[in-house]
Enzyme design. Sequence first.
Site, PDB file in Angstrom:
ATOM      1  N   TYR A  51       0.974  -1.218   0.000  1.00 43.07           N
ATOM      2  CA  TYR A  51      -0.084  -0.063  -0.046  1.00 43.07           C
ATOM      3  C   TYR A  51       0.869   1.389  -0.119  1.00 43.07           C
ATOM      4  O   TYR A  51       1.561   1.550   0.931  1.00 43.07           O
ATOM      5  CB  TYR A  51      -0.875   0.069   1.094  1.00 43.07           C
ATOM      6  CG  TYR A  51      -1.892  -1.003   1.288  1.00 43.07           C
ATOM      7  CD1 TYR A  51      -2.335  -1.559  -0.007  1.00 43.07           C
ATOM      8  CD2 TYR A  51      -2.666  -1.324   2.074  1.00 43.07           C
ATOM      9  CE1 TYR A  51      -3.527  -2.750  -0.259  1.00 43.07           C
ATOM     10  CE2 TYR A  51      -3.716  -2.404   2.235  1.00 43.07           C
ATOM     11  CZ  TYR A  51      -4.030  -2.852   1.061  1.00 43.07           C
ATOM     12  OH  TYR A  51      -5.031  -4.176   0.978  1.00 43.07           O
ATOM     13  N   SER A 146      -5.943 -14.374   1.864  1.00 44.59           N
ATOM     14  CA  SER A 146      -6.838 -13.075   1.380  1.00 44.59           C
ATOM     15  C   SER A 146      -7.128 -13.847  -0.143  1.00 44.59           C
ATOM     16  O   SER A 146      -6.210 -14.447  -0.853  1.00 44.59           O
ATOM     17  CB  SER A 146      -6.383 -11.789   1.176  1.00 44.59           C
ATOM     18  OG  SER A 146      -7.212 -10.924   0.613  1.00 44.59           O
ATOM     19  N   ASN A 147      -8.353 -13.596  -0.531  1.00 45.67           N
ATOM     20  CA  ASN A 147      -8.877 -14.118  -1.958  1.00 45.67           C
ATOM     21  C   ASN A 147      -8.542 -15.630  -2.390  1.00 45.67           C
ATOM     22  O   ASN A 147      -8.157 -15.838  -3.227  1.00 45.67           O
ATOM     23  CB  ASN A 147      -7.988 -13.026  -3.185  1.00 45.67           C
ATOM     24  CG  ASN A 147      -8.230 -11.506  -2.579  1.00 45.67           C
ATOM     25  OD1 ASN A 147      -9.230 -10.987  -2.636  1.00 45.67           O
ATOM     26  ND2 ASN A 147      -7.276 -10.878  -2.573  1.00 45.67           N
ATOM     27  N   LEU A 220     -13.881  -4.984  -8.835  1.00 41.97           N
ATOM     28  CA  LEU A 220     -12.509  -4.535  -8.656  1.00 41.97           C
ATOM     29  C   LEU A 220     -12.361  -3.346  -9.742  1.00 41.97           C
ATOM     30  O   LEU A 220     -12.652  -3.785 -10.729  1.00 41.97           O
ATOM     31  CB  LEU A 220     -11.516  -5.639  -8.704  1.00 41.97           C
ATOM     32  CG  LEU A 220      -9.980  -5.096  -8.273  1.00 41.97           C
ATOM     33  CD1 LEU A 220      -9.972  -4.836  -6.844  1.00 41.97           C
ATOM     34  CD2 LEU A 220      -9.213  -6.445  -8.557  1.00 41.97           C
ATOM     35  N   GLY A 221     -12.168  -2.241  -9.324  1.00 44.41           N
ATOM     36  CA  GLY A 221     -11.653  -1.234 -10.145  1.00 44.41           C
ATOM     37  C   GLY A 221     -12.927  -0.425 -10.807  1.00 44.41           C
ATOM     38  O   GLY A 221     -12.862   0.567 -11.488  1.00 44.41           O
TER      39      GLY A 221
HETATM   40  N1  LIG Z   1      -7.161  -8.252   0.135  1.00 39.85           N
HETATM   41  C1  LIG Z   1      -7.409  -7.407  -1.059  1.00 39.85           C
HETATM   42  O1  LIG Z   1      -7.085  -8.088  -2.085  1.00 39.85           O
HETATM   43  C2  LIG Z   1      -7.832  -5.936  -0.717  1.00 39.85           C
HETATM   44  C3  LIG Z   1      -8.153  -5.191  -2.035  1.00 39.85           C
HETATM   45  C4  LIG Z   1      -8.429  -4.006  -1.935  1.00 39.85           C
HETATM   46  C5  LIG Z   1      -8.703  -3.304  -0.526  1.00 39.85           C
HETATM   47  N2  LIG Z   1      -8.525  -4.009   0.707  1.00 39.85           N
HETATM   48  C6  LIG Z   1      -8.771  -3.600   1.970  1.00 39.85           C
HETATM   49  O2  LIG Z   1      -9.921  -3.047   2.187  1.00 39.85           O
HETATM   50  C7  LIG Z   1      -9.643  -1.784   2.339  1.00 39.85           C
HETATM   51  C8  LIG Z   1     -10.851  -1.127   2.001  1.00 39.85           C
HETATM   52  O3  LIG Z   1     -10.735  -0.730   0.577  1.00 39.85           O
HETATM   53  P1  LIG Z   1     -11.445   0.396  -0.144  1.00 39.85           P
HETATM   54  O4  LIG Z   1     -10.701   1.581   0.252  1.00 39.85           O
HETATM   55  O5  LIG Z   1     -11.606   0.032  -1.715  1.00 39.85           O
HETATM   56  O6  LIG Z   1     -12.891   0.182   0.620  1.00 39.85           O
HETATM   57  P2  LIG Z   1     -14.257   1.214   0.497  1.00 39.85           P
HETATM   58  O7  LIG Z   1     -14.349   1.414   1.909  1.00 39.85           O
HETATM   59  O8  LIG Z   1     -15.171   0.236  -0.172  1.00 39.85           O
HETATM   60  O9  LIG Z   1     -14.130   2.563  -0.474  1.00 39.85           O
HETATM   61  C9  LIG Z   1     -13.705   3.717   0.344  1.00 39.85           C
HETATM   62  C10 LIG Z   1     -13.187   4.761  -0.437  1.00 39.85           C
HETATM   63  O10 LIG Z   1     -14.543   5.383  -1.078  1.00 39.85           O
HETATM   64  C11 LIG Z   1     -14.705   6.705  -0.777  1.00 39.85           C
HETATM   65  N3  LIG Z   1     -15.940   7.079  -0.772  1.00 39.85           N
HETATM   66  C12 LIG Z   1     -16.379   8.157  -1.313  1.00 39.85           C
HETATM   67  N4  LIG Z   1     -17.826   8.282  -1.208  1.00 39.85           N
HETATM   68  C13 LIG Z   1     -17.956   7.206  -0.260  1.00 39.85           C
HETATM   69  C14 LIG Z   1     -19.133   6.931   0.432  1.00 39.85           C
HETATM   70  N5  LIG Z   1     -20.422   7.518   0.226  1.00 39.85           N
HETATM   71  N6  LIG Z   1     -19.168   5.929   1.399  1.00 39.85           N
HETATM   72  C15 LIG Z   1     -17.786   5.272   1.461  1.00 39.85           C
HETATM   73  N7  LIG Z   1     -16.838   5.481   0.833  1.00 39.85           N
HETATM   74  C16 LIG Z   1     -16.993   6.588   0.045  1.00 39.85           C
HETATM   75  C17 LIG Z   1     -13.544   6.978   0.560  1.00 39.85           C
HETATM   76  O11 LIG Z   1     -13.413   8.103   0.308  1.00 39.85           O
HETATM   77  P3  LIG Z   1     -13.218   8.900   1.828  1.00 39.85           P
HETATM   78  O12 LIG Z   1     -11.794   8.736   2.291  1.00 39.85           O
HETATM   79  O13 LIG Z   1     -13.220  10.424   1.356  1.00 39.85           O
HETATM   80  O14 LIG Z   1     -14.209   8.724   2.760  1.00 39.85           O
HETATM   81  C18 LIG Z   1     -12.667   6.090   0.114  1.00 39.85           C
HETATM   82  O15 LIG Z   1     -11.712   6.660  -1.009  1.00 39.85           O
HETATM   83  C19 LIG Z   1      -8.364  -1.169   1.854  1.00 39.85           C
HETATM   84  O16 LIG Z   1      -7.964  -0.085   2.570  1.00 39.85           O
HETATM   85  C20 LIG Z   1      -7.492  -2.428   2.194  1.00 39.85           C
HETATM   86  O17 LIG Z   1      -7.171  -2.570   3.649  1.00 39.85           O
HETATM   87  C21 LIG Z   1      -8.157  -5.543   0.493  1.00 39.85           C
END
Ligand SMILES: NC(=O)c1ccc[n+]([C@@H]2O[C@H](COP(=O)([O-])OP(=O)(O)OC[C@H]3O[C@@H](n4cnc5c(N)ncnc54)[C@H](OP(=O)(O)O)[C@@H]3O)[C@@H](O)[C@H]2O)c1
Length: 304
Positions: A51, A146-147, A220-221
């Site tokens: 990250y 994971s995955n 994803l993406g």
């Molecule tokens: N194991 C894996 O392969 C894998 C892959 C991807 C992620 N992860 C883990 O999962 C965690 C979360 O992933 P993610 O960041 O993609 O998840 P998420 O919580 O679904 O998305 C958060 C992102 O969406 C934005 N956002 C904008 N509007 C939103 C709304 N109304 N509600 C919620 N979020 C909003 C947030 O911005 P703001 O910051 O402005 O709130 C933030 O940038 C990562 O940090 C990582 O630790 C693991």
Amino acid sequence: MKQVIGQTGVEGSRISLGCMRMAALDVADAEKVIATSLEAGINFIDHADIYGGGQSEERFRDAVTNLGIAREDLILQSKCGIQRGYFDFSKDHILKSVDGILKRLDTDYLDFLVLHRPDILVEPEEVAEAFSQLKQSGKVKHFGVSNQNRYQMELLQSYLDEPLAVNQLQLSPAHTPMFDFGVNVNMRNEAGVNRDSGIVEYCRLNKVTIQAWSPFQIDLGKGLFSGNPDYKELNETISRYAEQYGVSDEAIIIAWILRHPAKMQAIIGSMNPERIVKIAKATEVNLTRPEWYDIYRSAGNVLP
Ligand SMILES: NC(=O)c1ccc[n+]([C@@H]2O[C@H](COP(=O)([O-])OP(=O)(O)OC[C@H]3O[C@@H](n4cnc5c(N)ncnc54)[C@H](OP(=O)(O)O)[C@@H]3O)[C@@H](O)[C@H]2O)c1
């Protein structure tokens, strides 16, 4: 609200702060995110060595140091195994990655180490040796994946001395392959395709905690489903329950994940303290079965 993670006896918050996006913050903003999360009861932190190219872990460390947070007040998890252009579960890579993670986080140990994405060339004996060395040296307390699908987990587990504690998998109301085939068993439709060999049931049978990543995203993406016109009905249904329960849409989305009896954790990626406070209210909402299915159907899922 806390839950036991896997069979470890460790109690961690049901909502976890994912730090994938923390590298984009300066230290002062990272401090606000971490302090707000802890105040809201979120003490389980998810990292990965990749990250921000390692900078997310460093930013986190600097913020935690400035805030004077004691190590035992945090449950630290990080992941390894993704290299540029390939996946690497070799003993050498796992050991080197953990040393890098511990250095960047400035800690003597990780509570959980997770293998990030399946390595097709995995040699389970090597992973087992790496895990055993990390456990004996005190560098890692517990392990997960994971995955991974059921058979990947079973293969690795057969070489390990202790049960895998977690499997981190993508799950949101707009990304539900792990549920879809279970309601479409023996049907000739797209939803009935078994993509993970029954990972939810495997994890429940073996007391592995599923950690739902990207709970607000489509695939994803593909971005957020909130505000996406293709998910109008889903967003309207979520907003209706948000109003009914007096919480935000974000809280309802996370409550939908936490409602599943597998007792999953939700890994949120928000770096916005106000949004984190709103999300944390999810633990106060207990959706009924009809409400849960209403959200599931509103995402376009058809029940047989
Ligand atoms: N194991 C894996 O392969 C894998 C892959 C991807 C992620 N992860 C883990 O999962 C965690 C979360 O992933 P993610 O960041 O993609 O998840 P998420 O919580 O679904 O998305 C958060 C992102 O969406 C934005 N956002 C904008 N509007 C939103 C709304 N109304 N509600 C919620 N979020 C909003 C947030 O911005 P703001 O910051 O402005 O709130 C933030 O940038 C990562 O940090 C990582 O630790 C693991």
